[in-house]
Design an enzyme around this catalytic site. Structure first.
Site, short mmCIF file in Angstrom:
data_model
loop_
_atom_site.label_atom_id
_atom_site.label_comp_id
_atom_site.label_asym_id
_atom_site.label_seq_id
_atom_site.Cartn_x
_atom_site.Cartn_y
_atom_site.Cartn_z
N LYS A 503 0.79 -1.23 0.00
CA LYS A 503 0.00 0.00 0.00
C LYS A 503 0.83 1.28 0.00
CE LYS A 503 -3.91 -2.15 2.40
NZ LYS A 503 -4.78 -2.12 3.62
N LYS A 575 10.11 -16.96 -1.92
CA LYS A 575 10.47 -18.17 -2.69
C LYS A 575 9.94 -18.14 -4.12
CE LYS A 575 9.82 -20.85 1.57
NZ LYS A 575 9.22 -19.72 2.32
N VAL A 605 14.82 -21.79 1.85
CA VAL A 605 14.70 -23.17 2.31
C VAL A 605 15.30 -23.28 3.72
CG1 VAL A 605 15.33 -25.57 1.86
CG2 VAL A 605 14.93 -24.02 -0.06
N ALA A 607 14.74 -21.47 6.59
CA ALA A 607 15.01 -20.25 7.39
C ALA A 607 16.51 -19.98 7.47
CB ALA A 607 14.37 -20.37 8.77
N GLY A 660 3.84 -16.68 14.36
CA GLY A 660 4.47 -16.12 13.17
C GLY A 660 5.28 -17.12 12.37
N GLU A 663 3.05 -19.03 6.78
CA GLU A 663 2.94 -17.99 5.78
C GLU A 663 1.74 -17.11 6.15
OE1 GLU A 663 4.84 -17.33 3.08
OE2 GLU A 663 6.23 -18.93 3.63
N ASP A 674 4.28 -24.45 -0.21
CA ASP A 674 5.52 -23.89 0.32
C ASP A 674 6.63 -24.94 0.34
OD1 ASP A 674 6.91 -21.61 1.64
OD2 ASP A 674 7.03 -23.02 3.32
N LYS A 678 10.26 -25.21 -1.94
CA LYS A 678 11.58 -25.48 -1.36
C LYS A 678 12.24 -26.66 -2.06
CE LYS A 678 10.22 -23.78 3.23
NZ LYS A 678 9.97 -24.13 4.64
N GLY A 782 10.15 -19.35 11.87
CA GLY A 782 10.18 -18.35 12.94
C GLY A 782 10.70 -17.02 12.45
#
Length: 802
Positions: A503, A575, A605, A607, A660, A663, A674, A678, A782
């Protein structure tokens, strides 16, 4: 004995003059023989302006004169409050102002303003300031005597920039100071001919006046008090972290002053150097600072250069032609013509082939100089012996200055490599035989960039300034910015130049200076526009740029190819780019090669786990991938583990979102999309040409065409597996050329069985690791982990650029 000089900014207000008086009082034991004063700040400019208004018969000259008059009356009242003393002072001021008014009226009437008259008009600035300040000194209890420098400094009649008659001047000054030992308050800038006609020593000439008095009296030290702490390594308006040069030689100071350093007037150095008198630059507003000391044999500094200076606006005149080769007299005619047109040459460079000569001049002289040169070489132009005489504008000269450059190899190489790294084109180069100065001409548009880059190279061990642009300042993006902002133990400096979300977008010189850049984006950002954002990144003149994508946006990915091909480095947690069509994937690699950019995406892939890097290292050293199996979604593994431990599926899904670790749309996790991305990224990086359509998918959830989400009965599937002593895992595999993403019931003897919570596991079977596979395991989801992985990718790019 010392001679001291205070400039216009030091006496810019009555309070500042009172401060000067106290500085002098504190130095009473240092044997001050005389103090040279400039006009009050802004007065000389107004005197020039009022004279030209009178010349143009603009009656507003009277208004401006009255403003000048009022200013000097106001200063007198505040500096000398005693009515009797003030009355005497005002008589002296009004006598001088009355004379000035008569001269201005004369200019108005006869419509003539000669250089001689203009010198006389300008002289009133110093006459009025020094006279007033002398009375203020006496009123404050410091015995002082007013000295009009025109009595003792003698020059020729080159009005506007008179040349010193040294022998006579030194004699008159020495005789004046033999007369008594009273402190002299001296007018700077002004002098006179033998006939008593007023002359000036050039703008900045008050410094020169102090040096003249110092040399004539053979003083121990000359102090120049100004509004900065000393000579700086670079102009602070161009280089934010320039700093004081504590000691420098006369020659270095002359180079600095010639190339635009305003702290000291260029001719000041010569009289002091002739008599080996140290010159100290001090700050009126920070009097305890030691300042810069200019002397004969300064202590050796530890840097290859002393500093940088520049002339911001010059024109470059080029004379080229094959007929110049081996022809004597071309250069002499060139410089004779420039001298006749009164064009001062700033820099000269000639090709060793004698095919071309370039001279840098002030822009105001350039057109006339080109015209005169074309007339002088008219025959050679017609005969094509000289092919062109032309000028180029909007250029600047940068000078790299330092005594340590003498007989030091590699300095010029570092200079021009640094410019090359920043894609800054050099138009001309010059270096004196003293090896004290390397000068070059560049576009004015690149001046600040060049100065900053060179300053970082020579004073901060090659430090570079990196422009960071970030897309997607959500959970991971905001945390990444926080980690970057607090990352202080890296040599290079990172500056956040732009942020964009779906935005809004926000730009700035360095948004890290804000307390909360993301909050500023949300409250003050302009409407988001990917094209404008891309344009801003591409037009950023800094060559060291990193675009960080922590979004999940396909529209942001559209920026990758143009950014990479233009040389912008990318760090992506997103990704989508690497898991899009095979054609797009390969196109990005072509853009990467074209722009010689870097593209880091370790967090695509696992984290912060070193999965992609490990695989690439294996392949780079000749290994070959045979099989992959693993749990590649920390969020799905957390949910399945929680359900196995007794939590209801929907509760576990909600908790994962609150943590968190999913996704923004958790269906992307549960659908296996997801995980599939990966897996696809890993096999593509292994050199295998697969697309998303090649992956066999068995999702835990899917969204239909109407947007409705359909879940498997996770509670039942996990419960059934648990009743058999097994665990349900959502895995990805590549084996025998087939790619699969599916829920697998694992038995206790399966290595995947023990991988719980947010942990990921990647099991690589390769040619080398065929019997005992290479296993990488750890938390794979995370906010903090992903953000730290993104930062690590950023730092790897910064560390890879030498």
């Amino acid at each position: 004995m010392k001679i001291i000089k205070f400039g216009g900014s030091s006496v810019g207000s009555p309070d500042r003059i009172k401060n000067v008086i106290e500085i002098v009082r504190s130095k009473s034991s240092e044997g001050i023989g005389g103090i040279v004063f400039s006009a009050y700040s802004g007065v000389t400019d107004n005197l020039i302006k009022v004279a030209h208004l009178a010349l143009s018969r603009d009656k507003s000259y009277i208004t401006l004169f009255e403003e000048i008059q009022k200013k000097h009356h106001d200063f007198a009242e505040q500096l000398v409050p005693d009515l009797k003393e003030n009355g005497i002072l005002k008589e002296g001021i009004d006598l001088r102002l009355s004379e000035l008014r008569e001269i201005l009226d004369g200019i108005y009437l006869i419509k003539e303003l000669t250089p001689k008259t203009l010198d006389y008009v300008q002289s009133f600035g110093e006459q009025l300031s020094a006279y007033t300040i002398c009375v203020a000194f006496n009123s404050a209890g410091i015995n002082a005597e007013y000295l009009d420098a025109r009595k003792v400094i003698k020059t020729d009649n080159n009005f506007g920039n008179a040349h010193l008659l040294e022998t006579e001047t030194y004699y008159f000054i020495s005789q004046e100071f033999i007369r008594n030992s009273t402190l002299r308050i001296i007018t700077g800038f002004i002098a006179s001919t033998h006939e008593g006609e007023t002359t000036t020593l050039g703008r900045g000439g008050s410094d020169y006046s102090a040096a003249i008095f110092g040399a004539a009296l053979n003083v121990d030290e000359i102090e120049i008090w100004t509004d900065v702490d000393g000579v700086l390594t670079a102009d602070p308006r161009k280089v934010n972290d320039s700093f004081i040069v504590e000691d420098l030689s006369y020659e270095e100071a002359m180079e600095f002053s010639y190339f635009g350093a305003k702290v000291i007037y260029a001719p000041t150095i010569q009289p002091a150097m002739d008599k080996s008198i140290p010159v100290r630059i001090k700050n009126t507003f920070n009097p305890t600072h030691s300042g810069s000391l200019i002397g004969e044999n300064p202590p050796k500094n530890n840097n290859d250069i002393t500093g940088l200076a520049s002339i911001d606006n010059i024109s470059l005149i080029r004379i080229e032609g094959g007929g110049m080769v081996g022809v004597s007299g071309i250069a002499s005619r060139l410089f004779k013509t420039l001298a006749q047109s009164k064009t001062n040459v700033i820099l000269i460079t000639q090709a060793s082939s004698e095919h071309s000569i370039s001279v840098a001049v002030e822009p105001k002289y350039a057109d006339n100089a080109v015209k005169n040169l074309k007339e002088e070489f008219d025959a050679e132009l017609k005969q094509r012996k000289i092919s062109t005489i032309e000028k180029e504008d909007s250029l600047s000269v940068v000078a790299v200055v330092g005594a340590n450059m003498r007989r030091q190899s590699g300095v010029s190489g570092r200079v021009f490599k640094t410019l090359g790294d920043h894609k800054i084109n050099v138009h001309a180069i010059a270096q004196g035989s003293s090896e004290l100065n390397i000068s070059f001409v560049i576009s004015s548009a690149h001046l600040k960039q060049a100065m900053t880059a060179l300053h970082n190279e020579f004073f901060f061990e090659g430090r570079k300034v990196w422009s960071i642009y970030l897309a997607g300042p959500g959970n991971v993006g905001a945390r990444t910015l926080a980690l970057m902002k607090n990352k202080v133990n890296i040599n290079d400096r990172i500056e956040l130049r732009g942020i964009i979300n779906s935005k809004q977008m926000l730009f700035g010189g360095n948004l890290f200076l804000l307390e909360n850049p993301v909050e500023e984006l949300l409250t003050s950002g302009q409407k988001s526009d990917n094209k404008l954002f891309l344009q801003a990144v591409e037009e950023d003149k800094n060559s060291f740029k990193i675009f960080v994508d922590t979004s999940a946006s396909e529209k942001v990915v559209e920026m990758y190819a143009p950014l990479l091909s233009s040389g912008v480095n990318i760090v992506a947690a997103n990704k989508i780019a690497n898991s899009s069509s095979l054609e797009y994937y390969k196109g990005l690699r072509q853009a990467l090669a074209k722009g010689k950019s870097k593209f880091n995406y370790e967090t695509n892939v696992g984290a912060a786990l070193p999965v992609i890097r490990t695989l690439k290292d294996l392949l780079t050293t000749g290994d070959k991938l045979q099989k992959i199996e693993g749990i590649m979604s920390g969020s799905c593994n957390y949910i399945l583990t929680a359900v196995w431990n007794g939590t209801k599926f929907q509760d576990a899904l909600q908790k994962a979102g609150e943590m968190g670790i999913t996704e923004p749309d958790p269906v992307i996790d549960l659908s296996g999309m997801d995980i599939a991305r990966k897996l696809l990224i890993l096999v593509r990086d292994a050199g295998l040409d697969f697309g998303m359509e090649d992956i066999e998918m068995s999702p835990l959830a899917r969204r239909d065409e109407e947007g409705k989400v359909h879940y498997l009965d996770i509670d039942k599937l996990v419960g059934d597996a648990k009743s058999r002593g097994n665990k349900l895992k959502f895995i990805a595999s590549f084996d025998d050329g087939k790619l699969k993403v599916y829920p697998k019931e694992t038995t206790p003897d399966d290595p995947l069985y023990v991988v719980d919570d947010v942990k990921n596991v990647f099991i690589f079977y390769t040619k080398r690791y065929s019997k005992y596979p290479l296993v990488i395991s750890g938390p794979g989801a995370g906010v903090d982990l992903t953000a730290s992985g993104v930062l690590d990718d950023v730092l790897k790019i910064i560390g890879s650029v030498s």
